[in-house]
Design a protein around this motif. Structure first.
Motif, PDB file in Angstrom:
ATOM      1  N   HIS A  81       3.780   6.234  -5.194  1.00  0.00           N
ATOM      2  CA  HIS A  81       3.815   6.357  -6.655  1.00  0.00           C
ATOM      3  C   HIS A  81       2.657   7.218  -7.169  1.00  0.00           C
ATOM      4  O   HIS A  81       2.822   7.974  -8.138  1.00  0.00           O
ATOM      5  CB  HIS A  81       3.761   4.974  -7.296  1.00  0.00           C
ATOM      6  CG  HIS A  81       3.712   4.992  -8.790  1.00  0.00           C
ATOM      7  ND1 HIS A  81       4.743   5.467  -9.565  1.00  0.00           N
ATOM      8  CD2 HIS A  81       2.723   4.625  -9.667  1.00  0.00           C
ATOM      9  CE1 HIS A  81       4.422   5.376 -10.849  1.00  0.00           C
ATOM     10  NE2 HIS A  81       3.205   4.880 -10.933  1.00  0.00           N
ATOM     11  N   GLN A  82       1.512   7.110  -6.525  1.00  0.00           N
ATOM     12  CA  GLN A  82       0.367   7.917  -6.934  1.00  0.00           C
ATOM     13  C   GLN A  82       0.630   9.400  -6.689  1.00  0.00           C
ATOM     14  O   GLN A  82       0.281  10.255  -7.505  1.00  0.00           O
ATOM     15  CB  GLN A  82      -0.881   7.479  -6.175  1.00  0.00           C
ATOM     16  CG  GLN A  82      -2.158   8.189  -6.615  1.00  0.00           C
ATOM     17  CD  GLN A  82      -3.387   7.656  -5.908  1.00  0.00           C
ATOM     18  OE1 GLN A  82      -3.303   7.149  -4.792  1.00  0.00           O
ATOM     19  NE2 GLN A  82      -4.534   7.765  -6.555  1.00  0.00           N
ATOM     20  N   ASP A  83       1.277   9.709  -5.561  1.00  0.00           N
ATOM     21  CA  ASP A  83       1.566  11.105  -5.226  1.00  0.00           C
ATOM     22  C   ASP A  83       2.740  11.655  -6.028  1.00  0.00           C
ATOM     23  O   ASP A  83       2.759  12.838  -6.375  1.00  0.00           O
ATOM     24  CB  ASP A  83       1.866  11.237  -3.729  1.00  0.00           C
ATOM     25  CG  ASP A  83       0.667  10.935  -2.860  1.00  0.00           C
ATOM     26  OD1 ASP A  83      -0.466  10.973  -3.383  1.00  0.00           O
ATOM     27  OD2 ASP A  83       0.869  10.650  -1.659  1.00  0.00           O
ATOM     28  N   ALA A 142       1.695  -0.697 -12.175  1.00  0.00           N
ATOM     29  CA  ALA A 142       2.095   0.517 -12.883  1.00  0.00           C
ATOM     30  C   ALA A 142       3.316   0.337 -13.778  1.00  0.00           C
ATOM     31  O   ALA A 142       3.785   1.310 -14.372  1.00  0.00           O
ATOM     32  CB  ALA A 142       2.363   1.641 -11.881  1.00  0.00           C
ATOM     33  N   ARG A 143       3.829  -0.902 -13.871  1.00  0.00           N
ATOM     34  CA  ARG A 143       5.010  -1.201 -14.687  1.00  0.00           C
ATOM     35  C   ARG A 143       6.201  -0.300 -14.328  1.00  0.00           C
ATOM     36  O   ARG A 143       6.964   0.160 -15.193  1.00  0.00           O
ATOM     37  CB  ARG A 143       4.698  -1.091 -16.177  1.00  0.00           C
ATOM     38  CG  ARG A 143       4.033  -2.342 -16.758  1.00  0.00           C
ATOM     39  CD  ARG A 143       4.926  -3.547 -16.593  1.00  0.00           C
ATOM     40  NE  ARG A 143       4.466  -4.758 -17.231  1.00  0.00           N
ATOM     41  CZ  ARG A 143       3.876  -5.777 -16.576  1.00  0.00           C
ATOM     42  NH1 ARG A 143       3.636  -5.672 -15.274  1.00  0.00           N
ATOM     43  NH2 ARG A 143       3.534  -6.871 -17.215  1.00  0.00           N
ATOM     44  N   VAL A 144       6.386  -0.043 -13.031  1.00  0.00           N
ATOM     45  CA  VAL A 144       7.561   0.703 -12.577  1.00  0.00           C
ATOM     46  C   VAL A 144       8.749  -0.246 -12.543  1.00  0.00           C
ATOM     47  O   VAL A 144       8.707  -1.265 -11.846  1.00  0.00           O
ATOM     48  CB  VAL A 144       7.328   1.324 -11.193  1.00  0.00           C
ATOM     49  CG1 VAL A 144       8.606   1.974 -10.674  1.00  0.00           C
ATOM     50  CG2 VAL A 144       6.197   2.348 -11.252  1.00  0.00           C
ATOM     51  N   PRO A 145       9.824   0.023 -13.269  1.00  0.00           N
ATOM     52  CA  PRO A 145      11.007  -0.862 -13.251  1.00  0.00           C
ATOM     53  C   PRO A 145      11.583  -0.950 -11.840  1.00  0.00           C
ATOM     54  O   PRO A 145      11.495  -0.008 -11.054  1.00  0.00           O
ATOM     55  CB  PRO A 145      11.992  -0.163 -14.189  1.00  0.00           C
ATOM     56  CG  PRO A 145      11.166   0.768 -15.007  1.00  0.00           C
ATOM     57  CD  PRO A 145      10.028   1.192 -14.133  1.00  0.00           C
ATOM     58  N   ASP A 198       0.830  -1.209   0.000  1.00  0.00           N
ATOM     59  CA  ASP A 198       0.000   0.000   0.000  1.00  0.00           C
ATOM     60  C   ASP A 198       0.864   1.259   0.000  1.00  0.00           C
ATOM     61  O   ASP A 198       0.533   2.256  -0.658  1.00  0.00           O
ATOM     62  CB  ASP A 198      -0.919   0.010   1.225  1.00  0.00           C
ATOM     63  CG  ASP A 198      -2.024  -1.035   1.141  1.00  0.00           C
ATOM     64  OD1 ASP A 198      -2.244  -1.577   0.037  1.00  0.00           O
ATOM     65  OD2 ASP A 198      -2.646  -1.325   2.181  1.00  0.00           O
ATOM     66  N   ALA A 199       1.976   1.209   0.731  1.00  0.00           N
ATOM     67  CA  ALA A 199       2.851   2.381   0.824  1.00  0.00           C
ATOM     68  C   ALA A 199       3.453   2.736  -0.528  1.00  0.00           C
ATOM     69  O   ALA A 199       3.469   3.913  -0.923  1.00  0.00           O
ATOM     70  CB  ALA A 199       3.950   2.131   1.854  1.00  0.00           C
ATOM     71  N   VAL A 200       3.974   1.748  -1.250  1.00  0.00           N
ATOM     72  CA  VAL A 200       4.612   2.066  -2.535  1.00  0.00           C
ATOM     73  C   VAL A 200       3.580   2.532  -3.564  1.00  0.00           C
ATOM     74  O   VAL A 200       3.865   3.421  -4.385  1.00  0.00           O
ATOM     75  CB  VAL A 200       5.448   0.886  -3.074  1.00  0.00           C
ATOM     76  CG1 VAL A 200       6.561   0.531  -2.106  1.00  0.00           C
ATOM     77  CG2 VAL A 200       4.601  -0.333  -3.376  1.00  0.00           C
TER      78      VAL A 200
END
Length: 438
Positions: free
Chosen positions: A123-125, A151-154, A117-119
């Motif tokens: 990422h949303q912010d 979100a496909r964040v590497p 939830d934190a990541v």
């Protein structure tokens, strides 16, 4: 970048140094870094805190501290449930089962949801271009995977000691068809890069995942330059040579007994050691067991032999501690898969080093070529006693040139140099697309 770094300063853990330098190096390379760790109060339950560790964290690094804590380390019985108070063993068993039902890792598995939830929230912010997860806990891998799926964040992984290899016992920790094995293969398969601390661990992973070999990199721990006294040392045998150990007391009672027996034997045989002292510094135990274990009993029993235990040393006082000593004692667990971070720091002092670890140990590879090292002789009291005697003579008879050569041997292992190169390499991989996951 989101940096999952449970153990970041001010946590009084050896991994904090590597984490701090990693965050600082990414910041220095122009990255906006957000570190995810846990509240200071949680570390007070476990290893303790050292606020001097935070003093050199780049002020541009943002910290997100999650309200997670280890239930099993709670010492306030007013917080205990009735089940725990009546049957603590059964309560621990159920706790471990509950944790591993969420993620296959005892102690930390049920942290998965909070870290995920934190990541996602971070990422949303502030949309991330990269996530770097360092382990332990391995539950961080689930969060890296979650952000990749959503979100496909590497992402890249800093395993340090690895997961599927038991670095202490030197055998495979779990097979590919276990829950742990499937998680490891899944997450590493899409990781941009995997960092480990030495060549034997890298070899394990290259053999286990040959298709990922080019993404696996050795990123050694190294040492902080400000931890070294940085000057020639003059021993004064008339006032008594002082040997020192600085590090976590994570070795077993039998291991410590062999070292203390060797110390007693050496003092009896060698005039240079007749009035010598042996100071042990560092954290001893975790949680409620800090300072209350068999190792503490052995150290107290050896006080008549010039042995003392002085507790942990704040990061800001490390160089001063080394400056007071004439020789160092390197006590390490494990073998070829273990290096330890302290070996680099020990070398940088330029002092004689007594090794009390397995002969086939990765620390031996690092120390090879150090002119004031007495060599690896195994965990044998008689052999270590001879090493103590040799180190006493080296402390008194070594020249400024030998001291300078010993310090120079460590120059290549400064943490800043090592982590700067690792970060540059990862950033280059990100820019070129090399090592792109599927």
């Amino acid at each position: 970048m989101i940096y999952l770094a449970i153990g970041f300063p001010p946590a009084a853990k050896s991994c904090a140094y590597r984490m701090r330098e990693t965050a600082n190096q990414f910041t220095a390379h122009g990255w906006d870094v957000t570190v995810v760790t846990i509240e200071d109060e949680s570390w007070e339950l476990e290893s303790g805190i050292d606020h001097t560790l935070s003093e050199q964290v780049d002020p541009r690094v943002a910290l997100v501290k999650l309200p997670l804590r280890r239930e099993d380390l709670e010492t306030d019985i007013r917080r205990y449930s009735e089940d725990r108070a009546i049957s603590p063993g059964a309560w621990i068993k159920r706790l471990r089962e509950r944790q591993q039902a969420v993620f296959p890792e005892a102690t930390f598995g049920d942290w998965r949801g909070a870290i995920e939830d934190a990541v996602l929230r971070i990422h949303q912010d502030k949309p991330a271009d990269l996530l770097l997860a360092t382990c332990v806990p391995y539950t961080n891998l689930a969060a890296a995977w979650k952000l990749w799926e959503e979100a496909r964040v590497p992402y890249a992984i800093d395993f340090r000691d690895g997961w599927s290899i038991d670095v202490v016992d030197g055998h495979v920790a779990f097979g590919p068809n276990t829950d742990e094995g499937r998680w490891e293969a899944r997450v590493l398969g899409s990781a941009r890069s995997l960092w480990v601390v030495n060549d034997p661990i890298a070899e394990h992973y290259r053999k286990r995942y040959p298709q990922l070999a080019e993404r696996i990199h050795v990123v050694r721990n190294g040492y902080d330059a400000d931890s070294s006294p940085g000057r020639a040392h003059r021993a004064d045998p008339a006032s008594g040579l002082v040997f020192g150990y600085l590090g976590t007391v994570n070795f077993g009672p039998e291991h410590l007994k062999a070292v203390l027996d060797a110390w007693r034997a050496a003092r009896k045989r060698e005039p240079l050691l007749a009035n010598a002292r042996f100071e042990v510094r560092g954290h001893n135990g975790h949680g409620a067991r800090r300072g209350a274990n068999l190792q503490a009993d052995l150290l107290r029993a050896a006080e008549a032999d010039g042995v003392s235990y002085g507790g942990p040393v704040a990061k800001a006082e490390v160089a001063a501690a080394y400056a007071r000593w004439d020789a160092l004692v390197l006590i390490l667990i494990g073998g070829r898969y273990v290096t330890s971070g302290k070996v680099y720091e020990y070398m940088a002092t330029g002092l004689p080093i007594v090794s009390a670890h397995a002969i086939d140990h990765d620390a031996s590879n690092v120390l090879n070529g150090h002119p004031l090292w007495t060599g690896a002789r195994g965990i044998d009291a008689e052999a270590i006693a001879e090493a103590f005697i040799e180190a006493a003579h080296l402390a008194v008879e070594s020249t400024d040139e030998q001291h300078a050569t010993a310090m120079a041997h460590a120059d290549q292992f400064t943490r800043e140099i090592i982590m700067s190169a690792a970060v540059k390499n990862l950033v280059n991989e990100m820019q070129t697309g090399k090592g792109r996951g599927q």
